[in-house]
Design a protein around this motif. Structure first.
Motif, PDB file in Angstrom:
ATOM      1  N   LEU A 153       0.797  -1.226   0.000  1.00 50.94           N
ATOM      2  CA  LEU A 153       0.000   0.000   0.000  1.00 50.94           C
ATOM      3  C   LEU A 153       0.835   1.285   0.000  1.00 50.94           C
ATOM      4  CD1 LEU A 153      -3.061  -0.828   2.317  1.00 50.94           C
ATOM      5  CD2 LEU A 153      -3.031  -0.464  -0.159  1.00 50.94           C
ATOM      6  N   PRO A 154       1.948   1.362   0.748  1.00 48.92           N
ATOM      7  CA  PRO A 154       2.758   2.584   0.704  1.00 48.92           C
ATOM      8  C   PRO A 154       3.242   2.926  -0.707  1.00 48.92           C
ATOM      9  CG  PRO A 154       3.385   1.285   2.607  1.00 48.92           C
ATOM     10  CD  PRO A 154       2.453   0.427   1.792  1.00 48.92           C
ATOM     11  N   THR A 155       3.731   1.899  -1.430  1.00 48.79           N
ATOM     12  CA  THR A 155       4.174   2.135  -2.805  1.00 48.79           C
ATOM     13  C   THR A 155       3.015   2.538  -3.695  1.00 48.79           C
ATOM     14  OG1 THR A 155       5.969   0.526  -2.569  1.00 48.79           O
ATOM     15  CG2 THR A 155       5.309   1.112  -4.807  1.00 48.79           C
ATOM     16  N   ALA A 156       1.873   1.868  -3.534  1.00 49.66           N
ATOM     17  CA  ALA A 156       0.691   2.177  -4.340  1.00 49.66           C
ATOM     18  C   ALA A 156       0.234   3.610  -4.116  1.00 49.66           C
ATOM     19  CB  ALA A 156      -0.440   1.205  -4.001  1.00 49.66           C
ATOM     20  N   MET A 157       0.166   4.035  -2.860  1.00 48.90           N
ATOM     21  CA  MET A 157      -0.280   5.392  -2.560  1.00 48.90           C
ATOM     22  C   MET A 157       0.696   6.432  -3.097  1.00 48.90           C
ATOM     23  SD  MET A 157      -2.085   5.203   1.214  1.00 48.90           S
ATOM     24  CE  MET A 157      -0.635   4.541   2.053  1.00 48.90           C
ATOM     25  N   GLY A 158       1.994   6.109  -3.021  1.00 46.85           N
ATOM     26  CA  GLY A 158       2.982   7.036  -3.566  1.00 46.85           C
ATOM     27  C   GLY A 158       2.833   7.213  -5.064  1.00 46.85           C
ATOM     28  N   LEU A 159       2.609   6.096  -5.774  1.00 51.15           N
ATOM     29  CA  LEU A 159       2.433   6.170  -7.226  1.00 51.15           C
ATOM     30  C   LEU A 159       1.109   6.829  -7.593  1.00 51.15           C
ATOM     31  CD1 LEU A 159       3.827   2.667  -8.237  1.00 51.15           C
ATOM     32  CD2 LEU A 159       4.815   4.890  -8.799  1.00 51.15           C
ATOM     33  N   TYR A 160       0.059   6.573  -6.839  1.00 54.66           N
ATOM     34  CA  TYR A 160      -1.222   7.240  -7.090  1.00 54.66           C
ATOM     35  C   TYR A 160      -1.071   8.757  -6.937  1.00 54.66           C
ATOM     36  CZ  TYR A 160      -3.648   2.708  -6.815  1.00 54.66           C
ATOM     37  OH  TYR A 160      -4.087   1.422  -7.046  1.00 54.66           O
ATOM     38  N   GLY A 191       6.481  10.631  -5.598  1.00 51.91           N
ATOM     39  CA  GLY A 191       5.088  10.754  -5.194  1.00 51.91           C
ATOM     40  C   GLY A 191       4.918  10.782  -3.692  1.00 51.91           C
ATOM     41  N   SER A 192       5.655   9.915  -2.981  1.00 46.04           N
ATOM     42  CA  SER A 192       5.501   9.808  -1.536  1.00 46.04           C
ATOM     43  C   SER A 192       6.039  11.024  -0.794  1.00 46.04           C
ATOM     44  CB  SER A 192       6.220   8.545  -1.025  1.00 46.04           C
ATOM     45  OG  SER A 192       5.690   7.391  -1.630  1.00 46.04           O
ATOM     46  N   LEU A 193       7.166  11.532  -1.211  1.00 45.79           N
ATOM     47  CA  LEU A 193       7.807  12.624  -0.485  1.00 45.79           C
ATOM     48  C   LEU A 193       7.460  13.988  -1.058  1.00 45.79           C
ATOM     49  CD1 LEU A 193       9.756  13.623   1.664  1.00 45.79           C
ATOM     50  CD2 LEU A 193      11.642  13.229   0.068  1.00 45.79           C
ATOM     51  N   LEU A 194       7.825  14.228  -2.311  1.00 41.21           N
ATOM     52  CA  LEU A 194       7.707  15.566  -2.878  1.00 41.21           C
ATOM     53  C   LEU A 194       6.299  15.887  -3.351  1.00 41.21           C
ATOM     54  CD1 LEU A 194      11.067  15.542  -4.848  1.00 41.21           C
ATOM     55  CD2 LEU A 194      10.615  16.506  -2.596  1.00 41.21           C
ATOM     56  N   SER A 195       5.654  14.936  -4.046  1.00 44.33           N
ATOM     57  CA  SER A 195       4.309  15.205  -4.554  1.00 44.33           C
ATOM     58  C   SER A 195       3.300  15.355  -3.422  1.00 44.33           C
ATOM     59  CB  SER A 195       3.862  14.089  -5.503  1.00 44.33           C
ATOM     60  OG  SER A 195       4.691  14.045  -6.647  1.00 44.33           O
ATOM     61  N   THR A 231       5.218   6.551   5.221  1.00 46.43           N
ATOM     62  CA  THR A 231       5.322   5.140   4.842  1.00 46.43           C
ATOM     63  C   THR A 231       5.869   4.961   3.431  1.00 46.43           C
ATOM     64  OG1 THR A 231       3.003   5.159   4.085  1.00 46.43           O
ATOM     65  CG2 THR A 231       3.423   4.497   6.365  1.00 46.43           C
ATOM     66  N   GLY A 232       5.427   5.805   2.504  1.00 46.72           N
ATOM     67  CA  GLY A 232       5.871   5.678   1.120  1.00 46.72           C
ATOM     68  C   GLY A 232       7.334   6.019   0.925  1.00 46.72           C
ATOM     69  N   THR A 233       7.804   7.059   1.596  1.00 46.08           N
ATOM     70  CA  THR A 233       9.212   7.451   1.471  1.00 46.08           C
ATOM     71  C   THR A 233      10.126   6.365   2.007  1.00 46.08           C
ATOM     72  OG1 THR A 233       8.634   9.798   1.682  1.00 46.08           O
ATOM     73  CG2 THR A 233      10.926   9.183   2.099  1.00 46.08           C
ATOM     74  N   TYR A 234       9.779   5.820   3.154  1.00 45.01           N
ATOM     75  CA  TYR A 234      10.587   4.742   3.748  1.00 45.01           C
ATOM     76  C   TYR A 234      10.626   3.519   2.828  1.00 45.01           C
ATOM     77  CZ  TYR A 234      11.888   0.852   6.787  1.00 45.01           C
ATOM     78  OH  TYR A 234      12.491  -0.264   7.311  1.00 45.01           O
ATOM     79  N   SER A 235       9.466   3.126   2.306  1.00 45.37           N
ATOM     80  CA  SER A 235       9.386   1.946   1.443  1.00 45.37           C
ATOM     81  C   SER A 235      10.177   2.143   0.153  1.00 45.37           C
ATOM     82  CB  SER A 235       7.922   1.640   1.123  1.00 45.37           C
ATOM     83  OG  SER A 235       7.802   0.563   0.223  1.00 45.37           O
ATOM     84  N   SER A 236      10.053   3.318  -0.458  1.00 45.41           N
ATOM     85  CA  SER A 236      10.732   3.579  -1.730  1.00 45.41           C
ATOM     86  C   SER A 236      12.243   3.632  -1.559  1.00 45.41           C
ATOM     87  CB  SER A 236      10.230   4.900  -2.321  1.00 45.41           C
ATOM     88  OG  SER A 236       8.840   4.867  -2.526  1.00 45.41           O
ATOM     89  N   LEU A 237      12.712   4.329  -0.526  1.00 42.17           N
ATOM     90  CA  LEU A 237      14.151   4.412  -0.280  1.00 42.17           C
ATOM     91  C   LEU A 237      14.735   3.030   0.017  1.00 42.17           C
ATOM     92  CD1 LEU A 237      14.465   7.667   1.869  1.00 42.17           C
ATOM     93  CD2 LEU A 237      15.272   7.306  -0.466  1.00 42.17           C
ATOM     94  N   LYS A 238      13.991   2.221   0.741  1.00 41.80           N
ATOM     95  CA  LYS A 238      14.454   0.875   1.070  1.00 41.80           C
ATOM     96  C   LYS A 238      14.646   0.047  -0.191  1.00 41.80           C
ATOM     97  CE  LYS A 238      13.186  -3.172   3.858  1.00 41.80           C
ATOM     98  NZ  LYS A 238      12.167  -3.741   4.786  1.00 41.80           N
ATOM     99  N   LYS A 239      13.705   0.165  -1.140  1.00 39.35           N
ATOM    100  CA  LYS A 239      13.793  -0.610  -2.369  1.00 39.35           C
ATOM    101  C   LYS A 239      14.909  -0.105  -3.279  1.00 39.35           C
ATOM    102  CE  LYS A 239       8.954  -2.067  -2.349  1.00 39.35           C
ATOM    103  NZ  LYS A 239       7.631  -1.986  -3.005  1.00 39.35           N
ATOM    104  N   ILE A 240      15.105   1.215  -3.332  1.00 40.30           N
ATOM    105  CA  ILE A 240      16.183   1.787  -4.151  1.00 40.30           C
ATOM    106  C   ILE A 240      17.543   1.346  -3.629  1.00 40.30           C
ATOM    107  CG2 ILE A 240      17.341   3.931  -4.808  1.00 40.30           C
ATOM    108  CD1 ILE A 240      14.600   5.242  -5.031  1.00 40.30           C
TER     109      ILE A 240
END
Length: 453
Positions: free
Chosen positions: A251-258, A394-398, A440-449
């Motif tokens: 869900l964190p990734t999904a919400m960031g992309l949405y 999307g999660s952080l800046l958008s 949640t989205g920023t943490y998830s995205s940075l972890k995957k990168i």
């Protein structure tokens, strides 16, 4: 042209000077500026510095401004584009029930866009997003808003280059070029070539002219959805993807992309100021959000039904190779970044030009915009993870530019008394939702990168 109710005073409410106070015309939905909320007059030197930043997002159109239709195409182009390709992947990350979140985020971002419009109407000196931050919190507000605004636009432009490189590499695999003993191949080669082709579009300074480029991007978004549907129905891909109802971990990734799909807020003030009839911008905004949500929802459902959890970060990379419709989809996909890249980097470039007092010095403007393009190429070659990068943006800046900052600035400018209890409750809910997505989205995205490196 200054915007105000009646004749605007020559001094702005936070220390700047209006562009043309003698010719300010009243618009039906505008209110009087809140002069009392910003009492102190700043020094002349700071006035001049702020005035230069005011111009950072104003479109210096040679004519009287863009029409309703041209602004609609620019607005639609700022909301639609590469997010369309990642929306099935977002749905796969969150599951079918996350479609509700897509609708909620669309409604929230549309509402916050309207809040920005009302903030702009509050003072004749507000001509860009940073000005709204200055009206609310002074110089520090301008600095914070500018930082998030330009960082978002810059990273989105980088995402465009990564997308182009990925899709061209799928069309022309194992392509390489040797220059002076240095061999460049694959995605890296295409990122560089695309940047060279895009470069001239960044030299356009008129949004009225850029609307013609935007129209091609809007058409491309519709064509891509049609191509994906064709691949499913005619080319035999079918709708075999089962999918999941809900994937909490995704869900964190999904919400960031949405949220990334609706990250046009940084451009909205620029588009509003480019209009001939600025009082119609709210109507343009609502129509753009409705049209984009229909297009995004269609693509998300199609892509997830076709490929299920195997859908890639760009759905075009899933399409069957060798099929004409697949090639058409990819070729059409390539149009969107070409049409949208310049729209993203224009506010960044104009901010730098005004700070450097470049003005209308054509050679300096071209050099600045060229250097911006070169820098985005360098970063795109360094971090080539499209899905994760867009989720991070999307999660952080958008989220900051599209949800949190409009609400915070609006509450500060209008105050709790003028907002009322119901509106204050809605805004508080949006702030809580935005903060949750950002954390949640920023943490998830940075972890995957980091994991990819």
């Amino acid at each position: 042209m200054a915007i105000g109710a009646g004749a605007a005073p020559p001094h702005s409410p936070y220390g700047g000077w209006t562009e043309d106070s003698s010719t300010a015309q009243a618009l039906p939905d505008f209110e009087q500026p809140l002069l009392q909320a910003h009492g102190a007059v700043q020094a002349r030197k700071q006035d001049q510095a702020e005035e230069r930043d005011h111009e950072a997002q104003c479109s210096p159109d040679a004519d009287d401004g863009a029409s309703f239709v041209r602004t609609y195409f620019n607005g639609l182009n700022s909301l639609s584009g590469v997010g369309l390709l990642s929306i099935p992947y977002a749905l796969a990350e969150g599951g079918w029930l996350s479609l509700v979140l897509l609708l909620v985020i669309a409604m929230v971002c549309c509402y916050t866009g309207l809040l920005l419009r009302r903030c702009m109407a509050e003072s004749p000196a507000v001509r860009g997003y940073p000005d709204i931050g200055a009206l609310a919190f002074g110089a520090k507000g301008r600095l914070v808003v500018s930082a998030f605004l330009y960082a978002e636009l810059y990273l989105v432009a980088i995402g465009f280059l990564i997308l182009e490189g990925d899709n061209l590499d799928k069309l022309f695999p194992r392509t390489s070029l040797s220059v002076g003993g240095l061999a460049v191949s694959g995605k890296q080669l295409f990122v560089v070539l695309v940047a060279i082709v895009i470069l001239p579009t960044t030299w356009l300074r008129s949004l009225a002219v850029l609307a013609y480029v935007s129209a091609s991007g809007v058409l491309a978004s519709v064509v891509v959805v049609f191509c994906v549907l064709w691949a499913a129905v005619v080319d035999g891909v079918g709708f075999q993807g089962k999918g999941r109802m809900l994937n909490v971990s995704g869900l964190p990734t999904a919400m960031g992309l949405y949220t990334f799909c609706y990250c046009g807020h940084a451009i909205f003030p620029t588009l509003c100021n480019s209009m001939k009839e600025k009082n119609k911008f709210s109507k343009v905004l609502v129509i753009c959000f409705v049209a984009c949500t229909i297009n995004y929802g269609s693509m998300a459902i199609l892509g997830y039904l076709m490929y299920g959890d195997d859908v890639k970060s760009q759905v075009t990379l899933n399409l069957p190779e060798g099929k004409n419709i697949s090639k058409l989809a990819i070729y059409t996909t390539l149009i969107s970044p070409f049409s949208k890249y310049a729209l993203m980097v224009t506010p960044v470039a104009m901010a730098i030009e005004e700070r450097l007092l470049a003005g209308n010095k054509r050679s300096v403007n071209v050099l600045i915009r060229t250097l911006i393009v070169v820098s985005t190429v360098v970063v795109a070659l360094t971090v080539p993870f499209f899905g994760y990068l867009m989720a991070l943006v999307g999660s952080l800046l958008s989220v900051m530019a599209s949800m949190l900052l409009p609400c915070i600035c609006y509450l500060k400018i209008f105050g709790l008394t003028r907002c009322g209890r119901a509106e204050t409750l809605v805004i508080a809910t949006i702030i809580v939702l935005g903060s949750l997505i950002a954390a949640t989205g920023t943490y998830s995205s940075l972890k995957k990168i980091v994991h990819e490196f």
